[in-house]
Design a protein around this motif. Structure first.
Motif, short mmCIF file in Angstrom:
data_model
loop_
_atom_site.label_atom_id
_atom_site.label_comp_id
_atom_site.label_asym_id
_atom_site.label_seq_id
_atom_site.Cartn_x
_atom_site.Cartn_y
_atom_site.Cartn_z
N ILE A 89 0.80 -1.67 -0.20
CA ILE A 89 0.30 -0.13 0.08
C ILE A 89 0.57 1.00 -0.03
CG2 ILE A 89 -1.61 1.31 1.27
CD1 ILE A 89 -2.11 -1.34 2.22
N GLU A 90 2.14 1.51 0.72
CA GLU A 90 2.58 2.17 0.48
C GLU A 90 3.44 2.92 0.06
OE1 GLU A 90 6.21 0.82 3.85
OE2 GLU A 90 4.27 1.57 5.51
N SER A 91 3.58 1.40 -1.17
CA SER A 91 4.79 1.89 -2.45
C SER A 91 4.36 2.37 -3.12
CB SER A 91 5.78 0.55 -2.76
OG SER A 91 4.52 -0.49 -2.56
N VAL A 92 2.66 1.57 -3.58
CA VAL A 92 2.39 2.04 -4.31
C VAL A 92 1.21 3.55 -3.87
CG1 VAL A 92 0.14 1.59 -5.94
CG2 VAL A 92 2.00 -0.01 -5.53
N ARG A 93 0.76 4.04 -3.45
CA ARG A 93 -0.25 5.29 -2.77
C ARG A 93 0.87 6.71 -2.78
NH1 ARG A 93 -3.66 4.55 2.40
NH2 ARG A 93 -3.89 6.70 1.79
N ARG A 94 2.06 6.22 -2.38
CA ARG A 94 2.92 7.40 -2.53
C ARG A 94 3.03 7.66 -3.86
NH1 ARG A 94 7.43 4.38 -1.21
NH2 ARG A 94 7.29 4.84 0.92
N PHE A 95 2.94 7.15 -5.27
CA PHE A 95 3.11 7.81 -6.34
C PHE A 95 1.77 8.00 -6.88
CE2 PHE A 95 6.54 5.02 -6.08
CZ PHE A 95 7.54 5.75 -6.77
N GLN A 96 0.41 7.72 -6.27
CA GLN A 96 -0.97 7.67 -6.59
C GLN A 96 -1.12 9.82 -7.23
OE1 GLN A 96 -3.49 7.32 -3.32
NE2 GLN A 96 -5.74 7.22 -4.92
N LYS A 97 -0.82 10.82 -6.93
CA LYS A 97 -0.56 12.03 -7.40
C LYS A 97 -0.03 12.30 -8.95
CE LYS A 97 2.85 13.36 -4.94
NZ LYS A 97 3.49 12.48 -4.13
N ASP A 98 1.03 11.02 -9.48
CA ASP A 98 1.32 10.88 -10.33
C ASP A 98 1.35 10.18 -11.95
OD1 ASP A 98 3.54 12.61 -8.57
OD2 ASP A 98 4.61 10.78 -7.64
N VAL A 99 -0.29 9.88 -11.48
CA VAL A 99 -0.50 8.97 -12.43
C VAL A 99 -1.93 9.66 -13.09
CG1 VAL A 99 0.82 7.19 -11.74
CG2 VAL A 99 -1.70 6.71 -10.64
N PRO A 100 -2.24 8.82 -14.09
CA PRO A 100 -3.57 9.42 -14.82
C PRO A 100 -4.51 9.08 -13.50
CG PRO A 100 -2.35 8.46 -16.27
CD PRO A 100 -1.72 8.19 -15.28
N PRO A 101 -5.79 9.88 -13.87
CA PRO A 101 -7.13 9.78 -12.69
C PRO A 101 -7.13 8.53 -12.65
CG PRO A 101 -7.34 11.88 -14.55
CD PRO A 101 -5.82 11.16 -14.65
N GLU A 102 -7.75 7.94 -13.75
CA GLU A 102 -8.46 6.30 -13.78
C GLU A 102 -7.42 5.02 -13.01
OE1 GLU A 102 -10.34 2.62 -16.89
OE2 GLU A 102 -9.10 4.91 -17.17
N LEU A 103 -6.49 6.01 -13.28
CA LEU A 103 -5.23 4.70 -12.70
C LEU A 103 -5.19 5.44 -10.72
CD1 LEU A 103 -3.25 2.26 -12.27
CD2 LEU A 103 -1.23 4.07 -13.38
N ALA A 104 -5.62 6.00 -10.29
CA ALA A 104 -5.29 5.99 -9.36
C ALA A 104 -7.00 6.61 -8.58
CB ALA A 104 -5.45 7.76 -9.71
N ALA A 105 -7.54 6.17 -9.00
CA ALA A 105 -8.31 5.62 -8.76
C ALA A 105 -8.99 3.99 -8.44
CB ALA A 105 -10.26 5.44 -9.55
N GLN A 106 -8.01 3.15 -9.09
CA GLN A 106 -7.46 1.84 -8.99
C GLN A 106 -6.89 1.75 -8.19
OE1 GLN A 106 -6.37 0.04 -13.15
NE2 GLN A 106 -7.83 0.04 -13.93
N ILE A 107 -5.80 2.79 -7.45
CA ILE A 107 -4.69 2.61 -6.28
C ILE A 107 -5.34 3.21 -5.61
CG2 ILE A 107 -2.76 3.84 -5.23
CD1 ILE A 107 -1.58 4.38 -8.17
N LYS A 108 -6.43 4.05 -5.24
CA LYS A 108 -7.46 4.11 -4.27
C LYS A 108 -8.26 2.51 -3.55
CE LYS A 108 -11.18 6.60 -2.37
NZ LYS A 108 -12.15 7.69 -2.77
N ASP A 109 -8.84 2.03 -4.97
CA ASP A 109 -9.79 0.39 -4.80
C ASP A 109 -8.26 -0.44 -4.30
OD1 ASP A 109 -12.01 1.24 -4.82
OD2 ASP A 109 -11.94 1.01 -7.48
N PHE A 110 -7.23 -0.39 -4.87
CA PHE A 110 -5.87 -1.67 -4.33
C PHE A 110 -5.68 -1.40 -3.06
CE2 PHE A 110 -1.85 -1.48 -4.03
CZ PHE A 110 -0.99 -2.97 -4.11
#
Length: 283
Positions: free
Chosen positions: A55-76
């Protein structure tokens, strides 16, 4: 043609499920098999701390990716948080069965402490590697009903619930890594990904092997008997490591993507059979 991107219609559903201890559950809860029980207990012990790291390693980049992928990170992240909670509860039952898991916990804590000293992208690449591991085991778990057929129902439901969600989010870390590394030459990006995966694979198998042997020793199963029995489970029958080997090797393909095999068809059947679908909210 093999799929090279995440399906546009992918839905990642965080299923907020809780699993109780089955009354009368036996110590060797995997069908009375000490070796498969030890392997799964060793895996479970690593999951809470490991998935917190994911969770830490992926969410760190949530603001740097396209919105659709950012939403997937949230659900992940939500799915992994639920997995952490349920495996903590499962591990409490393992301890209640009389197992000392302190050495295994120390090993995973030391490994993650070392990983956290690395660059954030290096931490992400470790997560990408381990997410592929969990995805290929999840595929096998859903495909072969016999693996958990003799397991008590609640343990079976918990492990297959986990497998369902690992399949759903199997590309989130990978796609995040690909986006963050998009300016790096493809050959270099591929080389780094493969080198990390090879090292992580070796460490993962060696450590879980040692931890499984430690748990078996606590049951009085030691020496050649312990090693032969565990090796037979992993490489003989049912041979879970042997059977995921082709999917493991696929990761080294230059054009690899987790969704080159779309195995979402395995999810609906398992959800229905074990009542694992997320309830539909009333309008």
């Amino acid at each position: 043609m093999a799929r090279t991107a995440t399906p546009a219609d992918l839905v990642i559903t965080p299923r907020n499920r809780r699993f109780e201890d089955t009354p009368g559950r036996v110590r060797w809860w995997m069908g009375g098999n000490a070796f498969s029980t030890a392997w799964h207990n060793a895996l479970s012990v690593t999951f809470p701390a490991g998935e917190t790291f994911f969770i830490e390693s992926v969410r760190r980049f949530q603001k740097d990716v396209p919105p659709e992928l950012a939403a997937q990170i949230k659900d992940f992240a939500r799915q992994e948080a639920f997995h952490t909670r349920e495996h903590n509860a499962f591990n409490a039952r393992v301890i209640a069965d009389g197992y000392d898991v302190s050495r295994a916990l120390k090993t995973v804590e030391e490994s993650l402490a070392q990983a956290r000293e690395g660059h954030p992208v290096a931490q992400l690449s470790i997560t990408v590697s381990l997410e592929h591991f969990t995805a290929i085991f999840a595929h096998l778990a859903l495909k072969d009903r016999s693996l958990y057929a003799d397991t008590d129902r609640e343990s079976q439901r918990m492990w297959l619930w986990h497998a369902i969600e690992e399949i759903e989010h199997k590309s989130v870390a990978f796609d995040t890594y690909a986006h963050i590394m998009r300016e790096v030459k493809p050959i270099k990006r591929w080389g780094i990904r493969c080198a990390v995966f090879a090292r992580v694979s070796r460490d993962f198998i060696v450590k879980r092997w040692r931890e499984s042997l430690d748990l078996l020793a606590q049951d009085g199963i030691k020496g050649v008997r312990a090693r032969a029995g565990l090796a037979w489970y992993l490489w003989g029958r049912p041979g879970i490591l042997r059977r995921v080997l082709p999917a493991w090797l696929a990761y080294f393909q230059p054009g690899f993507h987790p969704w080159q095999i779309d195995d979402r068809n395995l999810i609906a059947d398992t959800e229905t059979r074990l009542d694992l679908a997320e309830p539909v909210a009333a309008e």
